[in-house]
Design a protein around this motif. Structure first.
Motif, PDB file in Angstrom:
ATOM      1  N   VAL A  37       0.761  -1.383  -0.060  1.00 25.16           N
ATOM      2  CA  VAL A  37       0.041   0.097   0.057  1.00 25.16           C
ATOM      3  C   VAL A  37       0.831   1.080  -0.152  1.00 25.16           C
ATOM      4  O   VAL A  37       0.684   2.206  -0.634  1.00 25.16           O
ATOM      5  CB  VAL A  37      -0.862  -0.002   1.167  1.00 25.16           C
ATOM      6  CG1 VAL A  37      -1.569   1.376   1.227  1.00 25.16           C
ATOM      7  CG2 VAL A  37      -1.748  -1.142   1.134  1.00 25.16           C
ATOM      8  N   ALA A  38       1.904   1.329   0.698  1.00 23.87           N
ATOM      9  CA  ALA A  38       2.862   2.495   0.822  1.00 23.87           C
ATOM     10  C   ALA A  38       3.490   2.775  -0.540  1.00 23.87           C
ATOM     11  O   ALA A  38       3.491   3.820  -0.806  1.00 23.87           O
ATOM     12  CB  ALA A  38       3.926   2.253   1.968  1.00 23.87           C
ATOM     13  N   PRO A  56      -8.441  -0.460   2.874  1.00 30.72           N
ATOM     14  CA  PRO A  56      -7.781  -0.737   4.414  1.00 30.72           C
ATOM     15  C   PRO A  56      -6.705  -1.662   4.455  1.00 30.72           C
ATOM     16  O   PRO A  56      -5.876  -1.552   5.145  1.00 30.72           O
ATOM     17  CB  PRO A  56      -9.004  -1.276   5.235  1.00 30.72           C
ATOM     18  CG  PRO A  56     -10.166  -0.679   4.490  1.00 30.72           C
ATOM     19  CD  PRO A  56      -9.924  -0.624   2.930  1.00 30.72           C
ATOM     20  N   THR A  57      -6.769  -2.633   3.490  1.00 27.40           N
ATOM     21  CA  THR A  57      -5.722  -3.686   3.717  1.00 27.40           C
ATOM     22  C   THR A  57      -5.115  -3.997   2.433  1.00 27.40           C
ATOM     23  O   THR A  57      -5.542  -3.462   1.168  1.00 27.40           O
ATOM     24  CB  THR A  57      -6.206  -5.178   4.194  1.00 27.40           C
ATOM     25  OG1 THR A  57      -7.037  -5.676   3.095  1.00 27.40           O
ATOM     26  CG2 THR A  57      -7.015  -4.829   5.421  1.00 27.40           C
ATOM     27  N   ARG A  58      -3.853  -4.439   2.227  1.00 22.97           N
ATOM     28  CA  ARG A  58      -3.442  -4.953   0.936  1.00 22.97           C
ATOM     29  C   ARG A  58      -4.075  -5.854   0.249  1.00 22.97           C
ATOM     30  O   ARG A  58      -4.265  -5.683  -1.016  1.00 22.97           O
ATOM     31  CB  ARG A  58      -1.944  -5.582   1.308  1.00 22.97           C
ATOM     32  CG  ARG A  58      -0.925  -5.570  -0.004  1.00 22.97           C
ATOM     33  CD  ARG A  58      -0.028  -6.539   0.066  1.00 22.97           C
ATOM     34  NE  ARG A  58       1.259  -6.594  -0.745  1.00 22.97           N
ATOM     35  CZ  ARG A  58       2.118  -7.152  -0.787  1.00 22.97           C
ATOM     36  NH1 ARG A  58       2.552  -8.215  -0.003  1.00 22.97           N
ATOM     37  NH2 ARG A  58       3.062  -7.093  -1.765  1.00 22.97           N
ATOM     38  N   GLU A  59      -4.789  -6.932   0.797  1.00 19.72           N
ATOM     39  CA  GLU A  59      -5.518  -7.732   0.011  1.00 19.72           C
ATOM     40  C   GLU A  59      -6.879  -6.852  -0.680  1.00 19.72           C
ATOM     41  O   GLU A  59      -7.162  -7.220  -1.758  1.00 19.72           O
ATOM     42  CB  GLU A  59      -6.397  -8.845   1.018  1.00 19.72           C
ATOM     43  CG  GLU A  59      -5.155  -9.685   1.513  1.00 19.72           C
ATOM     44  CD  GLU A  59      -4.144  -9.219   2.422  1.00 19.72           C
ATOM     45  OE1 GLU A  59      -4.602  -8.293   3.064  1.00 19.72           O
ATOM     46  OE2 GLU A  59      -2.966  -9.723   2.450  1.00 19.72           O
ATOM     47  N   ASP A  60      -7.270  -6.169   0.180  1.00 23.85           N
ATOM     48  CA  ASP A  60      -8.302  -5.147  -0.331  1.00 23.85           C
ATOM     49  C   ASP A  60      -8.048  -4.415  -1.771  1.00 23.85           C
ATOM     50  O   ASP A  60      -8.615  -4.475  -2.686  1.00 23.85           O
ATOM     51  CB  ASP A  60      -8.845  -4.276   0.475  1.00 23.85           C
ATOM     52  CG  ASP A  60      -9.736  -4.773   1.606  1.00 23.85           C
ATOM     53  OD1 ASP A  60     -10.377  -5.832   1.495  1.00 23.85           O
ATOM     54  OD2 ASP A  60      -9.666  -4.356   2.836  1.00 23.85           O
ATOM     55  N   LEU A  61      -6.621  -4.044  -1.616  1.00 24.79           N
ATOM     56  CA  LEU A  61      -6.107  -3.168  -2.910  1.00 24.79           C
ATOM     57  C   LEU A  61      -5.849  -4.114  -3.905  1.00 24.79           C
ATOM     58  O   LEU A  61      -6.291  -3.888  -5.272  1.00 24.79           O
ATOM     59  CB  LEU A  61      -4.896  -2.474  -2.400  1.00 24.79           C
ATOM     60  CG  LEU A  61      -4.023  -1.898  -3.475  1.00 24.79           C
ATOM     61  CD1 LEU A  61      -4.781  -0.565  -3.932  1.00 24.79           C
ATOM     62  CD2 LEU A  61      -2.699  -1.227  -2.843  1.00 24.79           C
ATOM     63  N   ILE A  62      -5.297  -5.410  -3.650  1.00 23.21           N
ATOM     64  CA  ILE A  62      -5.050  -6.158  -4.876  1.00 23.21           C
ATOM     65  C   ILE A  62      -6.403  -6.619  -5.549  1.00 23.21           C
ATOM     66  O   ILE A  62      -6.235  -6.739  -6.753  1.00 23.21           O
ATOM     67  CB  ILE A  62      -4.286  -7.374  -4.199  1.00 23.21           C
ATOM     68  CG1 ILE A  62      -2.816  -6.803  -3.758  1.00 23.21           C
ATOM     69  CG2 ILE A  62      -3.956  -8.324  -5.276  1.00 23.21           C
ATOM     70  CD1 ILE A  62      -1.967  -6.386  -4.802  1.00 23.21           C
ATOM     71  N   THR A  63      -7.376  -7.125  -4.467  1.00 23.15           N
ATOM     72  CA  THR A  63      -8.517  -7.646  -5.212  1.00 23.15           C
ATOM     73  C   THR A  63      -9.185  -6.687  -6.098  1.00 23.15           C
ATOM     74  O   THR A  63      -9.661  -6.902  -7.241  1.00 23.15           O
ATOM     75  CB  THR A  63      -9.552  -8.104  -4.151  1.00 23.15           C
ATOM     76  OG1 THR A  63      -8.731  -9.044  -3.179  1.00 23.15           O
ATOM     77  CG2 THR A  63     -10.666  -8.426  -4.723  1.00 23.15           C
TER      78      THR A  63
END
Length: 225
Positions: A37-38, A56-63
């Motif tokens: 995320v950073a 909120p999370t890296r998984e949310d960003l990737i998905t």
């Protein structure tokens, strides 16, 4: 009439899009480990706090990035399919369809998706998120290929040949990840297109043109009686 909230909403959408595009670029260029995320936020010119507000999370960003990739890939495929259908029927169109499928698996979008697939192989939670997306993409891509080729997908032979073409395209895309495989890929596309066209159309036409022989008892006999 514009409402006071629209400018803020527009900025929010623009920020979200920049983050998603930066995620895809980071995955394709530097791989999974760098796509935090950073790092993505810095590349997008967004504060880490603003990025985490959207994801909120890296998984949310990737998905979300995968879903965004899916939308882009589908839009590109639809445009390409319309263009391909304007090509006159024949082996030329078949080769164009095969070439288009293969090239879609050598794009930065595919390379970004491949990074996620590789990581998901060892991450059950991430795999659970992305498998439905990729299955959906596969179904839509198959349907578009069928339409561009102009074949009957209810015919099991045609169905499996189209699926084999998509599997071939994916494999050639993998071969291109480490080295430039474009010269060999072009030859394979040309050869497979001829084979595919013959199987889908040539043999069917040849079968239709052949007149079955008459039974022996019904054959006419010429000559003196």
């Amino acid at each position: 009439m514009a409402t006071p909230h629209e400018p803020k909403q527009d900025r929010s959408r623009a920020t979200r899009q920049r983050l998603l595009e930066s995620t895809i670029d980071t995955l394709a260029e530097t791989g999974w480990a760098a796509a935090t995320v950073a790092v993505v936020a810095e590349r997008a010119g967004v504060s880490r706090g603003a990025a985490q507000h959207h994801f909120p999370t890296r998984e949310d960003l990737i998905t979300a990035a995968l879903e965004y990739m899916f939308d882009i890939r589908m839009a590109q495929a639809e445009t390409e399919a319309r263009s391909l259908r304007r090509i006159a029927e024949g082996v030329g169109r078949t080769e164009a369809v095969v070439g288009s499928l293969v090239e879609s698996y050598t794009s930065p979008l595919f390379k970004a998706a491949l990074q996620v697939w590789t990581h998901a192989a060892a991450d059950p939670a991430l795999r659970e998120r992305i498998v439905p997306l990729e299955a959906r993409f596969g179904r839509v891509s198959h349907r578009m290929a069928v339409g561009a080729l102009g074949v009957d997908d209810s015919d099991p032979v045609a169905h499996h040949l189209v699926q084999a073409t998509m599997d071939l395209a994916r494999g050639l895309g993998l071969a291109d990840v480490l080295t430039d495989d474009s010269a060999r890929r072009k030859e394979i596309v040309a050869q497979w297109a001829k084979t595919l066209h013959a199987e889908l159309f040539g043999l069917r036409s040849a079968t239709a043109e052949v007149t079955p022989p008459m039974p022996v008892g019904q054959r006419s006999v010429t000559g003196p009686t």
